[in-house]
Design a protein around this motif. Sequence first.
Motif, PDB file in Angstrom:
ATOM      1  N   ASN A   1       0.849  -1.172   0.000  1.00 27.92           N
ATOM      2  CA  ASN A   1       0.000   0.000   0.000  1.00 27.92           C
ATOM      3  C   ASN A   1       0.898   1.240   0.000  1.00 27.92           C
ATOM      4  OD1 ASN A   1      -1.624   2.128   0.696  1.00 27.92           O
ATOM      5  ND2 ASN A   1      -2.891   0.902   2.081  1.00 27.92           N
ATOM      6  N   GLU A   2       0.848   1.981  -1.110  1.00 24.74           N
ATOM      7  CA  GLU A   2       1.746   3.139  -1.229  1.00 24.74           C
ATOM      8  C   GLU A   2       1.525   4.154  -0.110  1.00 24.74           C
ATOM      9  OE1 GLU A   2       0.852   2.624  -5.007  1.00 24.74           O
ATOM     10  OE2 GLU A   2       2.659   1.425  -4.891  1.00 24.74           O
TER      11      GLU A   2
ATOM     12  N   PRO B   1       5.332   5.955   8.000  1.00 15.93           N
ATOM     13  CA  PRO B   1       6.638   6.409   8.495  1.00 15.93           C
ATOM     14  C   PRO B   1       6.734   7.922   8.636  1.00 15.93           C
ATOM     15  CG  PRO B   1       6.905   4.894   6.662  1.00 15.93           C
ATOM     16  CD  PRO B   1       5.446   5.173   6.780  1.00 15.93           C
ATOM     17  N   TYR B   2       6.153   8.636   7.670  1.00  9.65           N
ATOM     18  CA  TYR B   2       6.190  10.096   7.733  1.00  9.65           C
ATOM     19  C   TYR B   2       5.485  10.609   8.975  1.00  9.65           C
ATOM     20  CZ  TYR B   2       8.308  12.343   3.701  1.00  9.65           C
ATOM     21  OH  TYR B   2       9.212  12.861   2.824  1.00  9.65           O
TER      22      TYR B   2
ATOM     23  N   PHE C   1      16.269  15.150   6.660  1.00 13.13           N
ATOM     24  CA  PHE C   1      16.752  15.373   5.294  1.00 13.13           C
ATOM     25  C   PHE C   1      17.083  14.067   4.569  1.00 13.13           C
ATOM     26  CE2 PHE C   1      17.727  19.442   7.355  1.00 13.13           C
ATOM     27  CZ  PHE C   1      17.101  20.296   6.459  1.00 13.13           C
ATOM     28  N   ILE C   2      17.326  13.010   5.348  1.00 14.49           N
ATOM     29  CA  ILE C   2      17.679  11.743   4.696  1.00 14.49           C
ATOM     30  C   ILE C   2      16.552  10.717   4.839  1.00 14.49           C
ATOM     31  CG2 ILE C   2      20.203  11.799   4.618  1.00 14.49           C
ATOM     32  CD1 ILE C   2      20.300  10.754   7.397  1.00 14.49           C
ATOM     33  N   LEU C   3      15.388  11.245   5.150  1.00 10.72           N
ATOM     34  CA  LEU C   3      14.235  10.368   5.367  1.00 10.72           C
ATOM     35  C   LEU C   3      13.838   9.617   4.103  1.00 10.72           C
ATOM     36  CD1 LEU C   3      12.891  10.160   8.069  1.00 10.72           C
ATOM     37  CD2 LEU C   3      11.123  11.729   7.287  1.00 10.72           C
ATOM     38  N   VAL C   4      13.780  10.340   2.981  1.00 10.60           N
ATOM     39  CA  VAL C   4      13.287   9.733   1.744  1.00 10.60           C
ATOM     40  C   VAL C   4      14.215   8.608   1.252  1.00 10.60           C
ATOM     41  CG1 VAL C   4      12.683  10.166  -0.671  1.00 10.60           C
ATOM     42  CG2 VAL C   4      11.953  11.746   1.111  1.00 10.60           C
ATOM     43  N   PRO C   5      15.542   8.851   1.152  1.00 13.54           N
ATOM     44  CA  PRO C   5      16.404   7.732   0.740  1.00 13.54           C
ATOM     45  C   PRO C   5      16.295   6.522   1.673  1.00 13.54           C
ATOM     46  CG  PRO C   5      17.685   9.753   1.031  1.00 13.54           C
ATOM     47  CD  PRO C   5      16.283  10.096   1.293  1.00 13.54           C
ATOM     48  N   VAL C   6      16.122   6.774   2.952  1.00 11.50           N
ATOM     49  CA  VAL C   6      15.996   5.648   3.897  1.00 11.50           C
ATOM     50  C   VAL C   6      14.674   4.916   3.666  1.00 11.50           C
ATOM     51  CG1 VAL C   6      15.782   5.039   6.352  1.00 11.50           C
ATOM     52  CG2 VAL C   6      17.512   6.667   5.630  1.00 11.50           C
ATOM     53  N   MET C   7      13.613   5.663   3.397  1.00 11.60           N
ATOM     54  CA  MET C   7      12.321   5.020   3.158  1.00 11.60           C
ATOM     55  C   MET C   7      12.335   4.234   1.846  1.00 11.60           C
ATOM     56  SD  MET C   7       9.115   7.269   4.395  1.00 11.60           S
ATOM     57  CE  MET C   7       9.588   8.852   3.815  1.00 11.60           C
ATOM     58  N   GLN C   8      13.058   4.750   0.861  1.00 12.13           N
ATOM     59  CA  GLN C   8      13.113   4.062  -0.440  1.00 12.13           C
ATOM     60  C   GLN C   8      13.911   2.769  -0.356  1.00 12.13           C
ATOM     61  OE1 GLN C   8      14.604   7.285  -2.798  1.00 12.13           O
ATOM     62  NE2 GLN C   8      12.600   7.726  -3.697  1.00 12.13           N
ATOM     63  N   ASN C   9      14.938   2.768   0.467  1.00 11.05           N
ATOM     64  CA  ASN C   9      15.767   1.565   0.564  1.00 11.05           C
ATOM     65  C   ASN C   9      16.123   1.299   2.031  1.00 11.05           C
ATOM     66  OD1 ASN C   9      17.403  -0.557   0.067  1.00 11.05           O
ATOM     67  ND2 ASN C   9      19.060   0.617  -0.877  1.00 11.05           N
ATOM     68  N   PRO C  10      15.136   0.816   2.797  1.00  7.99           N
ATOM     69  CA  PRO C  10      15.352   0.692   4.247  1.00  7.99           C
ATOM     70  C   PRO C  10      16.415  -0.338   4.619  1.00  7.99           C
ATOM     71  CG  PRO C  10      13.039   0.374   3.663  1.00  7.99           C
ATOM     72  CD  PRO C  10      13.795   0.382   2.389  1.00  7.99           C
TER      73      PRO C  10
ATOM     74  N   ARG D   1      12.609   2.927   9.386  1.00 11.60           N
ATOM     75  CA  ARG D   1      12.874   1.613   8.780  1.00 11.60           C
ATOM     76  C   ARG D   1      11.876   0.583   9.289  1.00 11.60           C
ATOM     77  NH1 ARG D   1      18.215  -0.390  10.052  1.00 11.60           N
ATOM     78  NH2 ARG D   1      18.047  -1.694   8.203  1.00 11.60           N
ATOM     79  N   LEU D   2      11.525   0.700  10.580  1.00 11.61           N
ATOM     80  CA  LEU D   2      10.539  -0.237  11.139  1.00 11.61           C
ATOM     81  C   LEU D   2       9.148   0.016  10.574  1.00 11.61           C
ATOM     82  CD1 LEU D   2      11.646  -0.193  14.874  1.00 11.61           C
ATOM     83  CD2 LEU D   2      11.284  -2.265  13.544  1.00 11.61           C
ATOM     84  N   ALA D   3       8.872   1.269  10.265  1.00 10.30           N
ATOM     85  CA  ALA D   3       7.510   1.627   9.847  1.00 10.30           C
ATOM     86  C   ALA D   3       7.230   1.331   8.382  1.00 10.30           C
ATOM     87  CB  ALA D   3       7.270   3.105  10.128  1.00 10.30           C
ATOM     88  N   THR D   4       8.276   1.144   7.576  1.00  8.33           N
ATOM     89  CA  THR D   4       8.023   0.806   6.167  1.00  8.33           C
ATOM     90  C   THR D   4       7.614  -0.670   6.080  1.00  8.33           C
ATOM     91  OG1 THR D   4      10.332   0.217   5.849  1.00  8.33           O
ATOM     92  CG2 THR D   4       9.729   2.465   5.279  1.00  8.33           C
ATOM     93  N   PRO D   5       6.931  -1.064   5.004  1.00  9.78           N
ATOM     94  CA  PRO D   5       6.488  -2.460   4.898  1.00  9.78           C
ATOM     95  C   PRO D   5       7.659  -3.439   4.726  1.00  9.78           C
ATOM     96  CG  PRO D   5       5.273  -1.060   3.385  1.00  9.78           C
ATOM     97  CD  PRO D   5       6.399  -0.243   3.906  1.00  9.78           C
ATOM     98  N   VAL D   6       8.845  -2.930   4.401  1.00  6.11           N
ATOM     99  CA  VAL D   6      10.001  -3.813   4.214  1.00  6.11           C
ATOM    100  C   VAL D   6      10.462  -4.351   5.574  1.00  6.11           C
ATOM    101  CG1 VAL D   6      12.399  -3.907   3.421  1.00  6.11           C
ATOM    102  CG2 VAL D   6      10.739  -2.495   2.212  1.00  6.11           C
ATOM    103  N   THR D   7      10.739  -5.652   5.629  1.00  3.27           N
ATOM    104  CA  THR D   7      11.183  -6.236   6.893  1.00  3.27           C
ATOM    105  C   THR D   7      12.689  -6.057   7.032  1.00  3.27           C
ATOM    106  OG1 THR D   7       9.482  -7.891   6.588  1.00  3.27           O
ATOM    107  CG2 THR D   7      11.127  -8.334   8.292  1.00  3.27           C
TER     108      THR D   7
END
Lengths: 303, 454
Positions: free
Chosen positions: B227-228, B235-236, B366-375, B397-403
């Motif tokens: 879910n996008e 996370p945001y 400031f580095i939130l987006v790169p971390v969310m894209q590749n946790p 990193r915990l909040a994104t769907p990636v484990t």
Amino acid sequence: MDIIELRQVTKNFGSLTAVDDLDLKVPMGTIYGFIGPNGSGKTTTIRMIMNILYPDQGTILLFGTRQRNQRLDHVGYLPEERGLYKKMKVYDVLKFHGELKNGKNLKQEITYWLRKFDLTAWTDKKVEALSKGMAQKLQFIATVIDRPQVIILDEPFSGLDPVNSEILRETLLELQKSGATIIFSTHDMNMAEKMCDYIFMIHKGKKVLDGTLNDIQNQYGSDTIRIQTELGAGALEELKGIEKISDFGQVQEIRLNTQADSQTILAEIMKKSRVLRFEITRPSLHDIFIRIAAPERKEDNHA
Amino acid sequence: MIFLYALQLPKERRTTMRKILIIALREYRAAVKTKSFIVGLILVPVLMGGSMAAFMIFKDNVDTDDLKIAVIDHSQLVREALQERARLRNETEIFDKENGEKIKPAYILEFIQPDSINPFQQKLDLSNRVRSGELHAFVEIGPSILHPDSIQENTMIRYYSEHAFMDDVRYWFSDPVNNHIRQLRLNEMDLAPEETRDLFYWINVEGMGLVEVNKKTGDMQEAEKTNELQSFLVPYFMVLLMFMLVMMSAIPLLTAVMEEKMERIAEVLLASVTPFQFMLGKILGSISISLTIAAIYVAGAILTVHQMDMGDMIPYRILPWFFAFLILFVIMTGSVMAALGSACNDNKDAQNLQFPAMLPVILPLFILVPVMQNPTGNLSTWLSLFPPFTPTLMLVRLATPVTIPAWQPYAGLIVVVLFTILSVWIGGRIFRTGILLQGQKPTLANLISYALKG
């Protein structure tokens, strides 16, 4: 028993020695007056007793022990510069300080003290609404709200009008009668003379006086004459054997040289003017203070 | 819990704990009883909700004045197609289907014969017409769009306007032009439309989670569609909430301590409590304030999301991590702020120190987006184990769907706990010295000296 004892205490601030090798014993149940010129080390000494500053050398005993943190709960402290949370209400301030000191029956104590200092009407008002004098009274109440065994007050009378000074003086004597030991620093020599069992004077970090007023005055002997003449200070001109004349207008105080004879001087003055009053006395605390603190600034030296 | 713990302690420690709690309680009451706190508490969600509502309301509410666009068609191939698509759009898309109200501007196309002698003059004239407001934009269609040649400029469609980058009209042109020339190419190949249907069937890549085993039943469980909204919004929201809480509770300690020092309140209190108890009391007060706000907002968000039938979006498994990292973050930042505040002598000192002191709180944003894209990337992993950034980045990193590897949040927690202890210890030493010193500037050298000498 000495409730506070300082042994060879030294405190430096950089290259400045604020307190130098100080010994002091404060007996239980007494009123001890700290006097000394500005910057002499009174506040630093008090802060070290309160464990706010740590001595560089020496030992401080409170209730006979070096472990002062717990014992400080039995010590009330009024600092030289008052500090209260302005947005807090008067009642809440007193409750907060009482609780910090583990005070008992705080509600009754708050009511009692506010009534005593005529602040009952301000109970629910914020501190910022109080006048300077009222805030000072409130700060004093916060100091004694838990009925501490030792009360340390840095300049408690400064800024108070005569009526409130009198209330504070009476209150301190009452607290002493109920068993409290009181230390206060002051520039009011008159108040120190009247109230203190012991007087301690510090000058340039060193102890210069310590003892009862009687002991201290005895050190200086009866070298002072208080005189009132019809001619005023004019009758004292060109007298020999006088070290210093302090002119208070209606009355003059003469400090004699060690070899001078008071009767000879009286005879000399009577040649010039009618003498209305002639009293051989010991120097006042004020005079002693000035002799120590400002020997170089002789007001009217006729020696 | 804290009270129960306090009861089991020996008398001396109980007294210490009691004093810390009294200071904390005063801090808490002083903060939450103010009007600004209550107004702020209400205002933040109102502003956030309001801005979202305003976006929803105004996103379709655009300027409906018709837009005139000039077209220089060097290819001479797309005029009819563009006119037809513009006509169709103007008839069907610009009016509200329910009330017939005009909601979008009509596109009026004006075809210009290309000037082969002085093409730049022609484009300058058109540009001036755009500047004067007569035209919205003009489009230049290259001559070789049907069969691209080696000259790139001949195969381009160029859109000229004052705000070409953000202009929706620009995107509208691409579709009718490309569809039409594609059809022309098919016609040249003599292919029937039904034969080409499969040729242009576009297949999307569907984002999925991973297949897992249901812990209760032991059955294999189909992976869920990514879910996008969940991937970015959750996370945001969590990071912004944490940032806001630290800003509201820990950062103000700098000026609060400075004021207490300057107004001599600190000296009065230091007659009753040790500097360390004083500092810890203030930090505990900050934690209570942040937990109160967090509880209100998290509960509010959960209720709202459930009301919207989107309960699946709530990452309950992350909430304990959120609160654990929040508490540590507030202690860590609070001890630094209190220490710096104790070293300040006036507002100017405090202002000078505030921004550098806030950098560890702000930088992770400031580095939130790169971390969310590749946790699970190396950069994300190592940055999230750098203690000042851990509360924010590990949470993201915990909040994104990636484990992420299971040990990493625990490692992050240990690192932060150790760093927090260090911060409190150093902060306490600076605080103890700074709170009573007057007239000393809070330079780095002085701060280090306070920390070393204690």
